[in-house]
Motif scaffolding. Structure first.
Motif, PDB file in Angstrom:
ATOM      1  N   TYR A 169      -1.708   3.922 -11.130  1.00  0.00           N
ATOM      2  CA  TYR A 169      -2.057   4.912 -10.116  1.00  0.00           C
ATOM      3  C   TYR A 169      -1.092   6.103 -10.162  1.00  0.00           C
ATOM      4  N   MET A 170       0.214   5.797 -10.268  1.00  0.00           N
ATOM      5  CA  MET A 170       1.220   6.849 -10.286  1.00  0.00           C
ATOM      6  C   MET A 170       0.994   7.798 -11.456  1.00  0.00           C
ATOM      7  N   ASN A 171       0.747   7.254 -12.625  1.00  0.00           N
ATOM      8  CA  ASN A 171       0.519   8.089 -13.809  1.00  0.00           C
ATOM      9  C   ASN A 171      -0.712   8.970 -13.630  1.00  0.00           C
ATOM     10  N   GLN A 172      -1.733   8.420 -12.987  1.00  0.00           N
ATOM     11  CA  GLN A 172      -2.938   9.199 -12.746  1.00  0.00           C
ATOM     12  C   GLN A 172      -2.673  10.340 -11.769  1.00  0.00           C
ATOM     13  N   TYR A 173      -1.919  10.061 -10.702  1.00  0.00           N
ATOM     14  CA  TYR A 173      -1.588  11.103  -9.726  1.00  0.00           C
ATOM     15  C   TYR A 173      -0.767  12.216 -10.375  1.00  0.00           C
ATOM     16  N   ILE A 174       0.184  11.826 -11.244  1.00  0.00           N
ATOM     17  CA  ILE A 174       1.018  12.818 -11.929  1.00  0.00           C
ATOM     18  C   ILE A 174       0.163  13.681 -12.853  1.00  0.00           C
ATOM     19  N   ASP A 175      -0.751  13.052 -13.606  1.00  0.00           N
ATOM     20  CA  ASP A 175      -1.643  13.816 -14.490  1.00  0.00           C
ATOM     21  C   ASP A 175      -2.523  14.764 -13.676  1.00  0.00           C
ATOM     22  N   ASN A 176      -3.015  14.274 -12.539  1.00  0.00           N
ATOM     23  CA  ASN A 176      -3.848  15.122 -11.681  1.00  0.00           C
ATOM     24  C   ASN A 176      -3.061  16.327 -11.169  1.00  0.00           C
ATOM     25  N   TRP A 177      -1.804  16.076 -10.779  1.00  0.00           N
ATOM     26  CA  TRP A 177      -0.954  17.163 -10.279  1.00  0.00           C
ATOM     27  C   TRP A 177      -0.742  18.211 -11.368  1.00  0.00           C
ATOM     28  N   LYS A 178      -0.463  17.751 -12.585  1.00  0.00           N
ATOM     29  CA  LYS A 178      -0.246  18.671 -13.703  1.00  0.00           C
ATOM     30  C   LYS A 178      -1.495  19.516 -13.967  1.00  0.00           C
ATOM     31  N   ASN A 179      -2.660  18.887 -13.919  1.00  0.00           N
ATOM     32  CA  ASN A 179      -3.908  19.628 -14.132  1.00  0.00           C
ATOM     33  C   ASN A 179      -4.105  20.687 -13.063  1.00  0.00           C
ATOM     34  N   CYS A 180      -3.819  20.319 -11.817  1.00  0.00           N
ATOM     35  CA  CYS A 180      -3.935  21.287 -10.722  1.00  0.00           C
ATOM     36  C   CYS A 180      -2.929  22.413 -10.894  1.00  0.00           C
ATOM     37  N   PHE A 181      -1.746  22.072 -11.366  1.00  0.00           N
ATOM     38  CA  PHE A 181      -0.720  23.092 -11.608  1.00  0.00           C
ATOM     39  C   PHE A 181      -1.189  24.077 -12.679  1.00  0.00           C
ATOM     40  N   GLU A 182      -1.727  23.556 -13.764  1.00  0.00           N
ATOM     41  CA  GLU A 182      -2.212  24.417 -14.839  1.00  0.00           C
ATOM     42  C   GLU A 182      -3.323  25.345 -14.339  1.00  0.00           C
ATOM     43  N   ASN A 183      -4.132  24.852 -13.412  1.00  0.00           N
ATOM     44  CA  ASN A 183      -5.246  25.629 -12.863  1.00  0.00           C
ATOM     45  C   ASN A 183      -4.858  26.449 -11.643  1.00  0.00           C
ATOM     46  N   LYS A 184      -3.532  26.414 -11.315  1.00  0.00           N
ATOM     47  CA  LYS A 184      -3.020  27.137 -10.146  1.00  0.00           C
ATOM     48  C   LYS A 184      -3.785  26.777  -8.868  1.00  0.00           C
ATOM     49  N   ASP A 185      -4.091  25.503  -8.755  1.00  0.00           N
ATOM     50  CA  ASP A 185      -4.808  24.965  -7.592  1.00  0.00           C
ATOM     51  C   ASP A 185      -3.792  24.278  -6.673  1.00  0.00           C
ATOM     52  N   PHE A 186      -3.217  25.052  -5.752  1.00  0.00           N
ATOM     53  CA  PHE A 186      -2.153  24.488  -4.928  1.00  0.00           C
ATOM     54  C   PHE A 186      -2.679  23.430  -3.960  1.00  0.00           C
ATOM     55  N   GLU A 187      -3.872  23.612  -3.451  1.00  0.00           N
ATOM     56  CA  GLU A 187      -4.430  22.617  -2.528  1.00  0.00           C
ATOM     57  C   GLU A 187      -4.575  21.260  -3.221  1.00  0.00           C
ATOM     58  N   GLY A 188      -5.069  21.301  -4.465  1.00  0.00           N
ATOM     59  CA  GLY A 188      -5.180  20.062  -5.233  1.00  0.00           C
ATOM     60  C   GLY A 188      -3.813  19.484  -5.544  1.00  0.00           C
ATOM     61  N   MET A 189      -2.855  20.335  -5.883  1.00  0.00           N
ATOM     62  CA  MET A 189      -1.483  19.894  -6.124  1.00  0.00           C
ATOM     63  C   MET A 189      -0.911  19.184  -4.909  1.00  0.00           C
ATOM     64  N   ASP A 190      -1.140  19.799  -3.755  1.00  0.00           N
ATOM     65  CA  ASP A 190      -0.573  19.257  -2.515  1.00  0.00           C
ATOM     66  C   ASP A 190      -1.135  17.872  -2.208  1.00  0.00           C
ATOM     67  N   ASN A 191      -2.423  17.716  -2.473  1.00  0.00           N
ATOM     68  CA  ASN A 191      -3.076  16.424  -2.251  1.00  0.00           C
ATOM     69  C   ASN A 191      -2.486  15.353  -3.170  1.00  0.00           C
ATOM     70  N   GLU A 192      -2.324  15.695  -4.447  1.00  0.00           N
ATOM     71  CA  GLU A 192      -1.781  14.730  -5.404  1.00  0.00           C
ATOM     72  C   GLU A 192      -0.287  14.478  -5.154  1.00  0.00           C
ATOM     73  N   TYR A 193       0.419  15.501  -4.709  1.00  0.00           N
ATOM     74  CA  TYR A 193       1.848  15.351  -4.430  1.00  0.00           C
ATOM     75  C   TYR A 193       2.084  14.335  -3.311  1.00  0.00           C
ATOM     76  N   SER A 194       1.223  14.366  -2.295  1.00  0.00           N
ATOM     77  CA  SER A 194       1.335  13.386  -1.205  1.00  0.00           C
ATOM     78  C   SER A 194       1.144  11.969  -1.724  1.00  0.00           C
ATOM     79  N   LYS A 195       0.202  11.816  -2.651  1.00  0.00           N
ATOM     80  CA  LYS A 195      -0.038  10.498  -3.248  1.00  0.00           C
ATOM     81  C   LYS A 195       1.172  10.049  -4.076  1.00  0.00           C
ATOM     82  N   ILE A 196       1.765  10.986  -4.807  1.00  0.00           N
ATOM     83  CA  ILE A 196       2.943  10.664  -5.622  1.00  0.00           C
ATOM     84  C   ILE A 196       4.086  10.208  -4.735  1.00  0.00           C
ATOM     85  N   GLU A 197       4.322  10.930  -3.640  1.00  0.00           N
ATOM     86  CA  GLU A 197       5.398  10.557  -2.716  1.00  0.00           C
ATOM     87  C   GLU A 197       5.186   9.164  -2.152  1.00  0.00           C
ATOM     88  N   ASN A 198       3.972   8.889  -1.713  1.00  0.00           N
ATOM     89  CA  ASN A 198       3.679   7.575  -1.133  1.00  0.00           C
ATOM     90  C   ASN A 198       3.795   6.466  -2.171  1.00  0.00           C
TER      91      ASN A 198
END
Length: 244
Positions: A169-198
């Motif tokens: 799960y953690m690896n998937q959340y990190i990959d999702n965050w990176k994809n959102c970062f590349e796409n400059k999608d901060f809302e998506g980043m924020d969602n995945e970042y919360s999952k990473i923290e938890n």
């Protein structure tokens, strides 16, 4: 200036997390806590199964006496000894585990179950010799202790299986965050970042995972505190390279 200070402070926190042997200590604490809970629960459930006619108050009293006469400290020492022996057996000389598989192999190779078996006999004898349980109860626990040991072994395996799943799960959340970062999608980043923290709170601590998670933390907060502006300095872009 605020952004530069944030980057500096987060890098200090990141370095502190992985220096001075902290990873080894964190891993030891994780195993002591996680395996300690498994063993304590198994002893409690096992005694109830071995002595089905005893009421709760009697079971609690037996468990309390076992703890007082060496079970509590003995569990911690047995876990520590098993980990040290297991590390040597699988060739870990740096002191740190790199992944769940190494951690699981060390626990299996370190003779934890045999150590707990010996510990139970010793503690039960002490409690019996001090007149706190009868010979019948002492013999029943020792003769049927495989109920406890099998439960411990099974639950340890389940614990590590959950760790494998959590890291997926953690690896998937990190990959999702990176994809959102590349796409400059901060809302998506924020969602995945919360999952990473938890998710980070549920994981065994490994240096690579902590480094990657904390690098994401730095970048995420830099962008967040810069009004979600993705224009980063040269130094900040170097952090991005660490995630590739």
């Amino acid at each position: 200036m605020e952004i530069d200070n944030l980057e500096k402070n987060n890098n200090i926190e990141l370095n502190n997390n992985i220096s001075n042997g902290n990873i080894k200590d964190m891993q030891q604490d994780f195993l002591n806590t996680t395996l300690g809970k498994v063993i304590n629960t198994a002893v409690d459930i096992g005694i109830r199964a071995i002595l089905p006619d005893f009421i709760d108050e009697q079971i609690i009293n037996i468990k309390d006496n076992l703890l007082e006469y060496g079970l509590k400290d003995g569990i911690i020492k047995t876990i520590d000894d098993a980990i040290d022996l297991g590390k040597s057996a699988i060739g870990i000389f740096t002191g740190n585990f790199d992944n769940v598989s190494q951690m699981q192999s060390a626990v299996q190779s370190g003779g934890l179950i045999d150590g707990i078996s010996t510990l139970l006999d010793s503690v039960v004898n002490k409690v019996n010799n001090n007149g706190l349980i009868s010979n019948t109860v002492a013999n029943a626990i020792k003769q049927s202790k495989n109920i406890i040991l099998n439960n411990i072994e099974s639950n340890i395996e389940n614990t590590f299986n959950k760790q494998y799943e959590s890291f997926e799960y953690m690896n998937q959340y990190i990959d999702n965050w990176k994809n959102c970062f590349e796409n400059k999608d901060f809302e998506g980043m924020d969602n995945e970042y919360s999952k990473i923290e938890n998710q980070l709170n549920n994981l065994a601590p490994f240096e690579n995972t902590i480094n990657e998670a904390r690098t994401i933390e730095v970048l995420h907060n830099l962008i967040k505190n810069n009004g979600q502006d993705f224009n980063l300095s040269k130094e900040q872009l170097e952090l991005v390279e660490k995630l590739k």
